[in-house]
Structure formats: C-alpha cells, structure tokens
Write an enzyme that holds these catalytic residues in place. Sequence first.
Site, PDB file in Angstrom:
ATOM      1  CG  LEU A   8      -1.844  -1.192   1.391  1.00 16.69           C
ATOM      2  CD1 LEU A   8      -2.851  -0.921   2.502  1.00 16.69           C
ATOM      3  CD2 LEU A   8      -2.550  -1.553   0.088  1.00 16.69           C
ATOM      4  CB  ALA A   9       2.702   2.918  -1.918  1.00 14.48           C
ATOM      5  NE  ARG A  15       1.950  13.280   9.418  1.00 20.66           N
ATOM      6  CZ  ARG A  15       2.302  12.388  10.339  1.00 20.66           C
ATOM      7  NH1 ARG A  15       3.150  12.713  11.289  1.00 20.66           N
ATOM      8  NH2 ARG A  15       1.818  11.163  10.293  1.00 20.66           N
ATOM      9  N   GLY A  80      -9.433   4.506   1.925  1.00 25.81           N
ATOM     10  CA  GLY A  80      -9.106   3.691   3.096  1.00 25.81           C
ATOM     11  C   GLY A  80      -8.256   2.486   2.738  1.00 25.81           C
ATOM     12  CG  ASN A 227       3.811   8.733   8.696  1.00 28.60           C
ATOM     13  OD1 ASN A 227       3.267   8.301   7.681  1.00 28.60           O
ATOM     14  ND2 ASN A 227       3.811   8.081   9.835  1.00 28.60           N
ATOM     15  CG  ASN A 360      54.608   6.304  -8.994  1.00 28.11           C
ATOM     16  OD1 ASN A 360      54.345   5.938  -7.851  1.00 28.11           O
ATOM     17  ND2 ASN A 360      54.824   7.573  -9.306  1.00 28.11           N
ATOM     18  CE1 TYR A 370      32.170  16.139 -22.197  1.00 26.90           C
ATOM     19  CE2 TYR A 370      32.514  18.017 -20.745  1.00 26.90           C
ATOM     20  CZ  TYR A 370      31.709  17.290 -21.606  1.00 26.90           C
ATOM     21  OH  TYR A 370      30.438  17.735 -21.873  1.00 26.90           O
ATOM     22  CB  SER A 388      54.878  15.644 -10.578  1.00 28.06           C
ATOM     23  OG  SER A 388      55.252  14.716  -9.601  1.00 28.06           O
TER      24      SER A 388
HETATM   25  C1  UD1 Z   1      -3.340   2.170   9.740  1.00 21.97           C
HETATM   26  C2  UD1 Z   1      -4.262   1.151  10.418  1.00 21.97           C
HETATM   27  C3  UD1 Z   1      -3.999   1.155  11.909  1.00 21.97           C
HETATM   28  C4  UD1 Z   1      -2.558   0.866  12.199  1.00 21.97           C
HETATM   29  C5  UD1 Z   1      -1.635   1.833  11.448  1.00 21.97           C
HETATM   30  C6  UD1 Z   1      -0.210   1.380  11.548  1.00 21.97           C
HETATM   31  C7  UD1 Z   1      -6.305   1.045   9.081  1.00 21.97           C
HETATM   32  C8  UD1 Z   1      -7.705   1.476   8.967  1.00 21.97           C
HETATM   33  N1  UD1 Z   1      -5.636   1.508  10.127  1.00 21.97           N
HETATM   34  O1  UD1 Z   1      -3.734   3.437  10.220  1.00 21.97           O
HETATM   35  O2  UD1 Z   1      -4.803   0.186  12.556  1.00 21.97           O
HETATM   36  O3  UD1 Z   1      -2.290   0.914  13.594  1.00 21.97           O
HETATM   37  O4  UD1 Z   1      -1.985   1.874  10.042  1.00 21.97           O
HETATM   38  O5  UD1 Z   1       0.629   2.330  10.992  1.00 21.97           O
HETATM   39  O6  UD1 Z   1      -5.839   0.273   8.262  1.00 21.97           O
HETATM   40  N2  UD1 Z   1      -3.158   3.790   2.070  1.00 21.97           N
HETATM   41  C9  UD1 Z   1      -3.534   3.640   0.762  1.00 21.97           C
HETATM   42  N3  UD1 Z   1      -4.776   4.013   0.375  1.00 21.97           N
HETATM   43  C10 UD1 Z   1      -5.676   4.520   1.236  1.00 21.97           C
HETATM   44  C11 UD1 Z   1      -5.290   4.662   2.581  1.00 21.97           C
HETATM   45  C12 UD1 Z   1      -4.037   4.292   2.969  1.00 21.97           C
HETATM   46  O7  UD1 Z   1      -2.741   3.174  -0.067  1.00 21.97           O
HETATM   47  O8  UD1 Z   1      -6.788   4.815   0.810  1.00 21.97           O
HETATM   48  C13 UD1 Z   1      -1.813   3.378   2.483  1.00 21.97           C
HETATM   49  C14 UD1 Z   1      -0.925   4.515   2.953  1.00 21.97           C
HETATM   50  O9  UD1 Z   1      -0.143   5.026   1.878  1.00 21.97           O
HETATM   51  C15 UD1 Z   1      -0.058   3.841   4.006  1.00 21.97           C
HETATM   52  C16 UD1 Z   1      -0.944   2.734   4.557  1.00 21.97           C
HETATM   53  O10 UD1 Z   1      -1.940   2.511   3.596  1.00 21.97           O
HETATM   54  O11 UD1 Z   1       1.079   3.228   3.428  1.00 21.97           O
HETATM   55  C17 UD1 Z   1      -1.567   3.090   5.898  1.00 21.97           C
HETATM   56  O12 UD1 Z   1      -2.346   4.252   5.755  1.00 21.97           O
HETATM   57  P1  UD1 Z   1      -2.444   5.341   6.903  1.00 21.97           P
HETATM   58  O13 UD1 Z   1      -3.332   6.413   6.432  1.00 21.97           O
HETATM   59  O14 UD1 Z   1      -1.110   5.698   7.390  1.00 21.97           O
HETATM   60  O15 UD1 Z   1      -3.206   4.504   8.026  1.00 21.97           O
HETATM   61  P2  UD1 Z   1      -3.275   4.841   9.573  1.00 21.97           P
HETATM   62  O16 UD1 Z   1      -4.384   5.783   9.794  1.00 21.97           O
HETATM   63  O17 UD1 Z   1      -1.947   5.179  10.083  1.00 21.97           O
HETATM   64 MG    MG Z   2      -0.081   5.737   9.274  1.00 23.08          MG
END
Ligand code: UD1
Ligand code: MG
Length: 454
Positions: A8-9, A15, A80, A227, A360, A370, A388
């Site tokens: 997930l990215a 931030r 999410g 973050n 040497n 260049y 040298s």
């Molecule tokens: C999430 C967890 C939380 C956990 C925490 C650990 C959920 C709902 N919550 O919270 O329980 O303790 O991580 O760090 O899963 N991302 C997406 N698409 C989205 C949302 C997020 O790709 O729509 C990716 C973000 O880039 C990140 C990861 O998912 O790599 C986590 O997302 P983030 O928003 O940091 O979740 P937290 O609220 O920290």
């Molecule tokens: Mg997080």
Amino acid sequence: MPAHLILLAAGQGTRMQSDLPKILHEVGGLPLFVHALRSAAPLEPDTQVLVVGHGGEHVAKVAEDFGEDVAVAVQEEQLGTGHAVLTARDALSGKAGDAVVLYGDTPFIRGETLERMRAARNEGADIVVLGFEAADPGRYGRLVLDGDTLNAIVEWKDASNEQRAIRTCNSGIVMADATLLFDLLNDVTNDNAQGEYYLTDVPALARARGLVARAVICDEAETLGVNSRADLAAAEAAFQARMRAEALDAGVTLTAPDTVFFSHDTVIGRDALIEPNVVFGPGVTVETGARIRAFSHLEGCHVGRGAIVGPYARLRPGAELGNDVHIGNFVEIKNAGIGEGAKVNHLSYVGDASIGEKTNIGAGTITCNYDGVFKHRTTIGARAFIGSDTMLVAPVTVGDEAMTACGSVITQDVPAGALALARGKQENKPGFATRLMGRLRAAKAAQQTKQYKG
Ligand code: UD1
Ligand code: MG
C-alpha cells in the site's frame, strides 16, 4: 503456497513536504518501498502489486531500475486501507495463494517475522495480523485479543476508553488467502469515525464467519513507518546502526563506527579496516585486508585486496582497483581500472582510463578525458612512470615501462620504454634576476618618496 505481495502506497505523504512521492525517498540509497518489497523476499513472492495514488504509475519504472518486477494498481481516490487492498484484486485475478499486505513506507519488517506469520497460517489461522507492544500506543489501531485469538481491530477514533487502554497495536500487515481476503473486504463498509473502508475490519468479519484470526507480535522497531523528514532521518539512523553492527560482526574493523555511512548494498570483506568519516554510496565492494582511510567517499567501485585508499580520496562509479593499489589524498578516480600494485598517491584525476600493474602516477597528473562533447580514454601500460603534473590529453596511450617528464602535456602516444618530454625548454639567464629585482625595488622606493613629499 504461493505468496502475493500487496504494497500500500497511495497515501499522499503530505507531511514529507515533498514533490517526490513518499515511497521514493531513500534510506541507505534504496527507496522506502523497495526496502518493504525486499523485506518479504523470504516468502519468495510470486507477484508484487504496488497500490499507488493518481500519477504514481512511474514508480514502476523506479522499481525496474532496482531490479524489482511490480504490477501497479492505481487507487484514484484514497478511500481507506481496505479499499486500497481491493484495488489490487484485478492484478491478482486467477492467482491462488496468500495475499500479504505491506505498507510502502514501512521499511524494516524482518523476513523472519513474515515467516512467523506464514507459520501461523500453516498452523490453521485464516487471517494473521502483525501486532506490536507499543511504548506509546498513540493513535494506532488496537488489537482486541482473547488469548491468541484476534477478535477485532479497533481504530483509535472508533475505540472506547477501555479499548484505548490496550497497548497491543496493529502494524497494518496482514496475511490471508487472497480470495478470502478480497471476499471479506467486499463486506467492509465505511460506517466509522473516518468514513473510510478499513482493512482492519477484516478480522472481526472473519470471526463472524467462524474463521480463525490470530496475531503475531514483533518488535516495535520493525514497524517504524516514515511520515515526515524527521521519521526519514530516524529510519536512516536505524539503518546505519544495523549496517555498522553487521560489518563489525563480519570481521570489518571500524575505528569510529558512528562516523561511517553505508548503502544498502555495500559489501566489505573480512579484515578490511575503515577509518573514521568514510561514506559508501551505492555499489561498493571492498575486498579483504583493504584499508579505507579517513574522509574518503566511494560509490560504484571495487577495491581489491590489500589496497589503500585515502585519506581524502574519491572513488566514483567504474573505479576498479586491483590488489595492493594505493590511492592517496585528493585523488579522484572515475571509470578507470587501476592495475595491481599501481599507485596514484597525490592530487590527481584519473577518468576513463586503464592503468597497468605497478605503474606510478605522479602528483597532480590529470587525464584530460573530456573535449566538451565526447569522453575519450587514456591507456597506460604496466610499470610506467608518469611524471608529476602530466596532462594526458585523451585519447592517448602510454606504453609499458614508458615515462613522461614532469609538467608534460601528452598529446601523442608514447611507445613502450620511451621517455616523452612535452614542455617548454628551460633557459637560464645569469644575473638577470638580481638586476631585475634591483630595478623593481628602486622604482618602488622612488614612488614612495614622491607620495611622501606630495
Ligand atoms: C493504519 C491502520 C492502523 C494501524 C496503522 C499502523 C487502518 C484502517 N488503520 O492506520 O490500525 O495501527 O496503520 O501504521 O488500516 N493507504 C492507501 N490508500 C488509502 C489509505 C491508505 O494506499 O486509501 C496506504 C498509505 O499510503 C499507508 C498505509 O496505507 O502506506 C496506511 O495508511 P495510513 O493512512 O497511514 O493509516 P493509519 O491511519 O496510520
Ligand atoms: Mg499511518
């Protein structure tokens, strides 16, 4: 059982205050998401799916540059973590096996930890979640455990005071059969405090179907996520500490470990000695018994056995030093092979060159490689002696056992065994200096007298 990674990215990473997507920021010269991918290497993943946000497709090219084969799934809107995982479904369609959900900004999960999760799967758990005991649980999701059964994960914003008192937190990493995970995610709603589709709803949904959900607990340090720039600096520090410890364990002497900086792929042989304030960029191999002296900077190079580099040396990509080579202070080597036992000890630039064994290179020698448009090569044979301050205007070849006189500008090849002299001939004028200085001093005295009177 094949494993498929879902990384997930898609988060904005606001931030970081950066124009660069967060996961492309580097630790030890390797992007964060590549660290995350490689942490899962022991699972021998069959597929790697990267879930990126709008405009993040070019991350695939970066992955390729690092030799990683990834499929990219674009999550247009960040609804999410559960929604993000579902975005990867098409990329995994028809693939049997486990899905392993990792975060692209969490670089330090250990392979052994993921293997413990797989062991839990093999022992009958349908869903395995990675948790940790948090020193400061803050706003992490909480694991609601009953013995070793994971009943639910509750997000901080949705948690009761009693649940907020739980210190066992959710790392976000989940392992489950891919088909089951997608099926459970179909039942996830966004009816919660954040209006998001939570991946964390999956364990409770599994329990409701009578399935087994378990937590595996790891060290909190593994779950460090990036973050902000401060987090990135903390991650770099943690990475460097690990690399230094590994080097010491492998029999490398580090005089002042805290001042030596490694890249993710630095390889240093046993009994090598690294003095203080040395920086290893990517792609460096130092063989056994070599000594890297203080304040040297190395990248993309190879240092042979017993070689001595520095102090204050710079080895750039393509520097290939044979055994027992000496590279001294304020010497820069780029894309050049230096033969066994050769010496370039003082204030030189050697680029796009090959230098034979035991040659040497005198102080202040420069390969003029260049011409403003093209790069040209300089070839110097074995046991040659370059005086040298020789300028070697490439392309040019100096044969075995040849010499160049100091201060020469070499524009033509020098045959083996020859001496090349290419500088203005010296002429001495007896008494001239004394007469000239006398005249100049008299002129200055006359000037001062005039000023005083005036
Ligand atoms: C999430 C967890 C939380 C956990 C925490 C650990 C959920 C709902 N919550 O919270 O329980 O303790 O991580 O760090 O899963 N991302 C997406 N698409 C989205 C949302 C997020 O790709 O729509 C990716 C973000 O880039 C990140 C990861 O998912 O790599 C986590 O997302 P983030 O928003 O940091 O979740 P937290 O609220 O920290
Ligand atoms: Mg997080």
